[in-house]
Design a protein around this motif. Structure first.
Motif, PDB file in Angstrom:
ATOM      1  N   TRP A  27     -24.323  -2.132 -45.681  1.00  0.00           N
ATOM      2  CA  TRP A  27     -25.677  -0.485 -45.470  1.00  0.00           C
ATOM      3  C   TRP A  27     -26.892  -1.018 -45.627  1.00  0.00           C
ATOM      4  N   TRP A  28     -27.544  -1.494 -46.476  1.00  0.00           N
ATOM      5  CA  TRP A  28     -28.738  -2.211 -46.428  1.00  0.00           C
ATOM      6  C   TRP A  28     -28.620  -2.800 -45.436  1.00  0.00           C
ATOM      7  N   ALA A  29     -28.372  -3.813 -45.065  1.00  0.00           N
ATOM      8  CA  ALA A  29     -28.536  -5.044 -43.827  1.00  0.00           C
ATOM      9  C   ALA A  29     -28.925  -4.630 -42.992  1.00  0.00           C
ATOM     10  N   ILE A  30     -28.135  -2.990 -42.428  1.00  0.00           N
ATOM     11  CA  ILE A  30     -29.017  -2.286 -41.009  1.00  0.00           C
ATOM     12  C   ILE A  30     -30.351  -1.251 -41.840  1.00  0.00           C
ATOM     13  N   ILE A  31     -30.465  -0.570 -42.531  1.00  0.00           N
ATOM     14  CA  ILE A  31     -31.304  -0.345 -43.195  1.00  0.00           C
ATOM     15  C   ILE A  31     -32.231  -0.954 -43.351  1.00  0.00           C
ATOM     16  N   ASN A  32     -32.301  -2.961 -43.876  1.00  0.00           N
ATOM     17  CA  ASN A  32     -33.493  -3.816 -43.199  1.00  0.00           C
ATOM     18  C   ASN A  32     -33.292  -3.871 -42.070  1.00  0.00           C
ATOM     19  N   VAL A  33     -33.055  -3.797 -41.548  1.00  0.00           N
ATOM     20  CA  VAL A  33     -32.691  -4.484 -39.542  1.00  0.00           C
ATOM     21  C   VAL A  33     -33.548  -3.266 -39.029  1.00  0.00           C
ATOM     22  N   ILE A  34     -33.315  -2.269 -39.270  1.00  0.00           N
ATOM     23  CA  ILE A  34     -33.930  -0.932 -38.802  1.00  0.00           C
ATOM     24  C   ILE A  34     -35.791  -1.149 -39.406  1.00  0.00           C
ATOM     25  N   ILE A  35     -35.823  -1.964 -40.280  1.00  0.00           N
ATOM     26  CA  ILE A  35     -37.056  -2.234 -40.632  1.00  0.00           C
ATOM     27  C   ILE A  35     -38.114  -2.634 -39.890  1.00  0.00           C
ATOM     28  N   VAL A  36     -37.015  -3.817 -39.980  1.00  0.00           N
ATOM     29  CA  VAL A  36     -37.689  -5.456 -39.139  1.00  0.00           C
ATOM     30  C   VAL A  36     -38.179  -4.427 -37.642  1.00  0.00           C
ATOM     31  N   GLU A  37     -36.813  -3.782 -37.061  1.00  0.00           N
ATOM     32  CA  GLU A  37     -37.226  -3.190 -35.947  1.00  0.00           C
ATOM     33  C   GLU A  37     -38.214  -2.619 -35.711  1.00  0.00           C
ATOM     34  N   ALA A  88     -21.215  -3.197 -38.915  1.00  0.00           N
ATOM     35  CA  ALA A  88     -21.619  -1.451 -39.062  1.00  0.00           C
ATOM     36  C   ALA A  88     -22.804  -1.461 -38.133  1.00  0.00           C
ATOM     37  N   ALA A  89     -23.266  -2.789 -37.438  1.00  0.00           N
ATOM     38  CA  ALA A  89     -24.607  -2.338 -36.800  1.00  0.00           C
ATOM     39  C   ALA A  89     -24.207  -1.826 -34.626  1.00  0.00           C
ATOM     40  N   VAL A  90     -23.022  -1.300 -34.592  1.00  0.00           N
ATOM     41  CA  VAL A  90     -22.194  -0.235 -33.847  1.00  0.00           C
ATOM     42  C   VAL A  90     -22.856   0.542 -33.518  1.00  0.00           C
ATOM     43  N   ILE A  91     -22.906   1.250 -34.863  1.00  0.00           N
ATOM     44  CA  ILE A  91     -22.966   2.681 -34.804  1.00  0.00           C
ATOM     45  C   ILE A  91     -24.447   3.114 -34.486  1.00  0.00           C
ATOM     46  N   PRO A  92     -25.058   2.281 -35.677  1.00  0.00           N
ATOM     47  CA  PRO A  92     -26.853   2.759 -35.241  1.00  0.00           C
ATOM     48  C   PRO A  92     -27.396   2.273 -34.379  1.00  0.00           C
ATOM     49  N   ALA A  93     -26.745   1.362 -33.476  1.00  0.00           N
ATOM     50  CA  ALA A  93     -27.672   0.438 -32.660  1.00  0.00           C
ATOM     51  C   ALA A  93     -27.407   2.023 -31.611  1.00  0.00           C
ATOM     52  N   LEU A  94     -26.312   2.785 -31.107  1.00  0.00           N
ATOM     53  CA  LEU A  94     -25.900   3.354 -30.772  1.00  0.00           C
ATOM     54  C   LEU A  94     -26.422   4.385 -30.521  1.00  0.00           C
ATOM     55  N   PHE A 144     -26.758   9.117 -44.364  1.00  0.00           N
ATOM     56  CA  PHE A 144     -25.145   9.436 -44.154  1.00  0.00           C
ATOM     57  C   PHE A 144     -25.146   7.695 -43.651  1.00  0.00           C
ATOM     58  N   PRO A 145     -24.898   6.961 -44.959  1.00  0.00           N
ATOM     59  CA  PRO A 145     -24.052   5.354 -44.867  1.00  0.00           C
ATOM     60  C   PRO A 145     -23.247   5.456 -44.993  1.00  0.00           C
ATOM     61  N   VAL A 146     -21.798   6.331 -44.304  1.00  0.00           N
ATOM     62  CA  VAL A 146     -20.835   6.693 -43.808  1.00  0.00           C
ATOM     63  C   VAL A 146     -20.966   6.066 -41.980  1.00  0.00           C
ATOM     64  N   LEU A 147     -22.276   6.459 -41.718  1.00  0.00           N
ATOM     65  CA  LEU A 147     -22.963   6.019 -40.103  1.00  0.00           C
ATOM     66  C   LEU A 147     -22.418   4.462 -40.261  1.00  0.00           C
ATOM     67  N   ALA A 148     -22.778   3.727 -40.489  1.00  0.00           N
ATOM     68  CA  ALA A 148     -23.340   2.052 -40.581  1.00  0.00           C
ATOM     69  C   ALA A 148     -21.846   1.784 -41.242  1.00  0.00           C
ATOM     70  N   LEU A 149     -20.886   3.064 -42.155  1.00  0.00           N
ATOM     71  CA  LEU A 149     -20.348   1.966 -43.198  1.00  0.00           C
ATOM     72  C   LEU A 149     -18.520   2.388 -42.422  1.00  0.00           C
ATOM     73  N   TRP A 150     -18.640   3.621 -41.617  1.00  0.00           N
ATOM     74  CA  TRP A 150     -17.225   3.504 -41.211  1.00  0.00           C
ATOM     75  C   TRP A 150     -16.515   2.690 -39.958  1.00  0.00           C
ATOM     76  N   LEU A 151     -17.079   1.699 -39.255  1.00  0.00           N
ATOM     77  CA  LEU A 151     -16.883   1.354 -37.786  1.00  0.00           C
ATOM     78  C   LEU A 151     -16.141  -0.438 -38.967  1.00  0.00           C
TER      79      LEU A 151
END
Lengths: 434, 169
Positions: free
Chosen positions: A363-373, A179-185, A421-428
């Motif tokens: 999805w919440w994992a990715i949101i949390n990690v961006i907050i950590v970032e 899920a992190a791939v697209i948000p990271a890009l 758009f949670p789909v950005l993380a969840l699509w892959l």
């Protein structure tokens, strides 16, 4: 005492202990044991002190934490960071702001093979900063670019923040990595756009450099080949399903150790030093996980998440409004609290709310990690900014904080996009699951 | 005190280096197991059998150095607001809390290991007894207790701290 009272006192006790400098992990253990004992009896509560450590320490999945950290130590002594940065600089350095793009690209690539953001930042402050200054880049802009690049690491698998989230939330690590791939890009792109905008309006901070010759480019790319091979092995193995996360971590540690041996950059002294640093960090994570595991039992028994959901249910807001409020609370909490710690402590409360409103824990994992970032660069803590200032005191903190603002804005835009758009993380992950 | 410091330093550092070296060896075998499983349909049963038990020893070996370096996440947001003497008292109290919990953990782990031994718990395929591994982990936890005792004495006496480790995210 009623269960509700024990729950309330337990949460207050946790914050009091943490405020009194008791390490977070031990505060969670103390509160978890005492509160559980008050609700049941001392004997079952005390047995948690054996069962939970045995599960955490004996988890093969969790060996990925020290193994990825070890990989970071080995690639550091192998000089991979310099190789990746030199290759990126040779390819991009001739553009305006090119050295900054190279720093973001090099940090992102190095982040994939390095265990932690602070390590990435410390390495790039040594490797990239002198080069940028040599090309007459503004010191504070260079420092801010390195900080933004280092903070990116949190979002690039294999990220320790993600592994911690998955263990505490009992979510599949592979799903979160995917899920992190697209948000990271998107985040990398957002950082690149931030640089482009800044240098467009203030070209003096990033002068144009002479382009590298074709031969220089070839040599730089060839030199970076082992690092790129290591990245390819980890990502291809992980995402193709050949390796489990634990196996990917094993391969990463063993192969990076092999590269360090072949390059003859590893000595008994730096090997022992690297292992000691790795152990100290890994031990900290093990303690946090033991604490979180015991604390979660208390939270569940006290039915705190259910009470929280009931309270939130009385608020007249749509689910997205609740999420935005929670994000605001996390960012505010980050001003006085280490973000990683905030994630671990709040997850047992926050996750049931997220799931209750129909959102995906991945999805919440990715949101949390961006907050950590974000927490890594936002004052007053802004750990990676403090590291740069610690290594280069001649670059003042206020200037670094000012120059980091465009990158923070870029991250906030990414956060808003992913929230909307949670789909950005969840699509892959959904594609890979078929 | 100097001898105690040397002993504690030596034990924590040796366990960290030894534990992670063992983990690197385990990683090499895990990699070999994956390759043999994928390409030769010949998995290494021993790795699956004792991997998590060895991992527990490796993981436990990381704990003493974490305590020695005070590398646990501690929030010291308001440390500048108090006089040094107050900060020292708070630090000592916090170290005492950690000490009590570490003793309780090591003690409970001893009881857990004894229980495992008495139950005759073995791995499911090769029948390797689990108890010796858990006793080894418990031994390391008692080393961690000793290290924390040293940390507590240092906090009470106001002695210089060990260099701390970097944070992680």
């Amino acid at each position: 005492m009623t269960v509700m009272e024990i729950g309330a006192y337990g949460v207050v006790a946790l914050f009091v202990l943490v405020a009194l400098y008791v390490p977070l992990a031990f505060a969670m253990i103390a509160v978890g044991i005492v509160a559980f004992a008050l609700q049941t009896s001392w004997q079952p509560a005390l047995t948690f002190l054996a069962t939970e450590p045995s599960q955490v320490l004996g988890s093969m999945d969790l060996t990925s934490v020290p193994l990825f950290l070890m990989m970071g130590a080995f690639v550091n002594v192998s000089g991979f960071s310099k190789d990746l940065y030199t290759a990126a600089a040779a390819l991009l350095g001739h553009r305006r702001g090119g050295m900054s793009y190279a720093t973001i690209g090099g940090s992102a690539a190095f982040g994939a093979i390095c265990g932690s953001s602070p390590a990435t930042v410390a390495t790039f402050t040594r490797v990239a900063l002198p080069e940028m200054l040599k090309h007459n880049y503004s010191p504070s802009f260079s420092g801010a670019t390195i900080a933004a690049g280092g903070a990116l690491k949190a979002l690039i698998p294999p990220s320790l923040s993600m592994i911690l989230y998955c263990v505490v939330a009992r979510t599949y690590i592979f799903d979160v990595f995917t899920a992190a791939v697209i948000p990271a890009l998107i985040t990398i792109a957002a950082n690149v756009i931030a640089i482009a905008v800044v240098v467009h309006f203030n070209p003096a901070i990033a002068p144009v450099s002479a382009p590298a010759s074709r031969q220089e480019k070839f040599i730089a790319v060839r030199r970076a080949a082992p690092a790129m091979l290591l990245i390819a092995i980890i990502f291809a193995g992980l995402y193709s399903g050949i390796f489990t996360v634990n196996e990917a971590a094993s391969v990463a540690a063993v192969v990076s150790f092999g590269f360090a041996l072949v390059r003859r950059t590893i000595t008994p002294k730096n090997l022992a030093s690297g292992l000691r640093d790795t152990a100290a960090t890994a031990g900290m994570i093990y303690f946090v996980l033991i604490g979180s595991s015991i604390f979660t039992y208390f939270i569940s028994l006290a039915k705190i998440p259910e009470q929280l959901i009931a309270v939130i249910g009385t608020v007249d807001l749509p689910p997205i409004g609740i999420i935005v409020l929670m994000l605001g609370a996390y960012l505010a909490l980050g001003a006085v609290f280490d973000e990683l710690a905030a994630m671990v402590v709040t997850l047992p409360f926050a996750l049931p709310v997220i799931v209750h409103f129909g959102y995906d824990p991945v999805w919440w994992a990715i949101i949390n990690v961006i907050i950590v970032e974000l927490g890594l660069v936002i004052p007053p803590i802004g750990l990676v900014i403090l590291i740069i200032n610690g290594m280069r005191p001649d670059i003042p903190l206020p200037a670094l904080y000012r120059r980091i603002i465009p990158f923070v804005v870029a991250d906030l835009i990414v956060l808003a996009l992913l929230t909307a758009f949670p789909v950005l993380a969840l699509w892959l992950p959904s594609m890979l699951h078929g | 005190m100097i001898t105690f410091r040397k002993m504690v330093n030596g034990a924590a550092n040796a366990l960290a280096v030894g534990g992670l070296s063992l983990l690197l060896i385990l990683a090499a075998f895990t990699m070999l197991d994956g390759l043999l499983r994928a390409f030769a349909n010949y998995p290494l049963d021993l790795i699956r059998e004792v991997g998590d038990l060895v991992a527990a020893i490796c993981g436990a070996a990381c704990l003493p150095i974490t305590l020695l370096r005070r590398a646990n996440i501690t929030l010291r947001t308001f440390s500048n607001a108090f006089p040094a003497r107050v900060v020292q008292i708070i630090d000592s109290s916090a170290a005492a809390v950690v000490e009590v919990l570490m003793i309780a953990m090591a003690w409970q782990f001893y009881l857990f290991s004894v229980k495992t031994m008495r139950a005759g718990d073995v791995t499911w395929l090769l029948n390797i007894p689990k108890a010796p591994f858990w006793f080894a982990v418990d031994g390391i936890l008692w080393v961690a207790v000793t290290v924390q005792t040293f940390v507590l004495i240092e906090e009470i006496s106001g002695a210089d701290r060990q260099p701390s480790t970097e944070a992680v995210p």
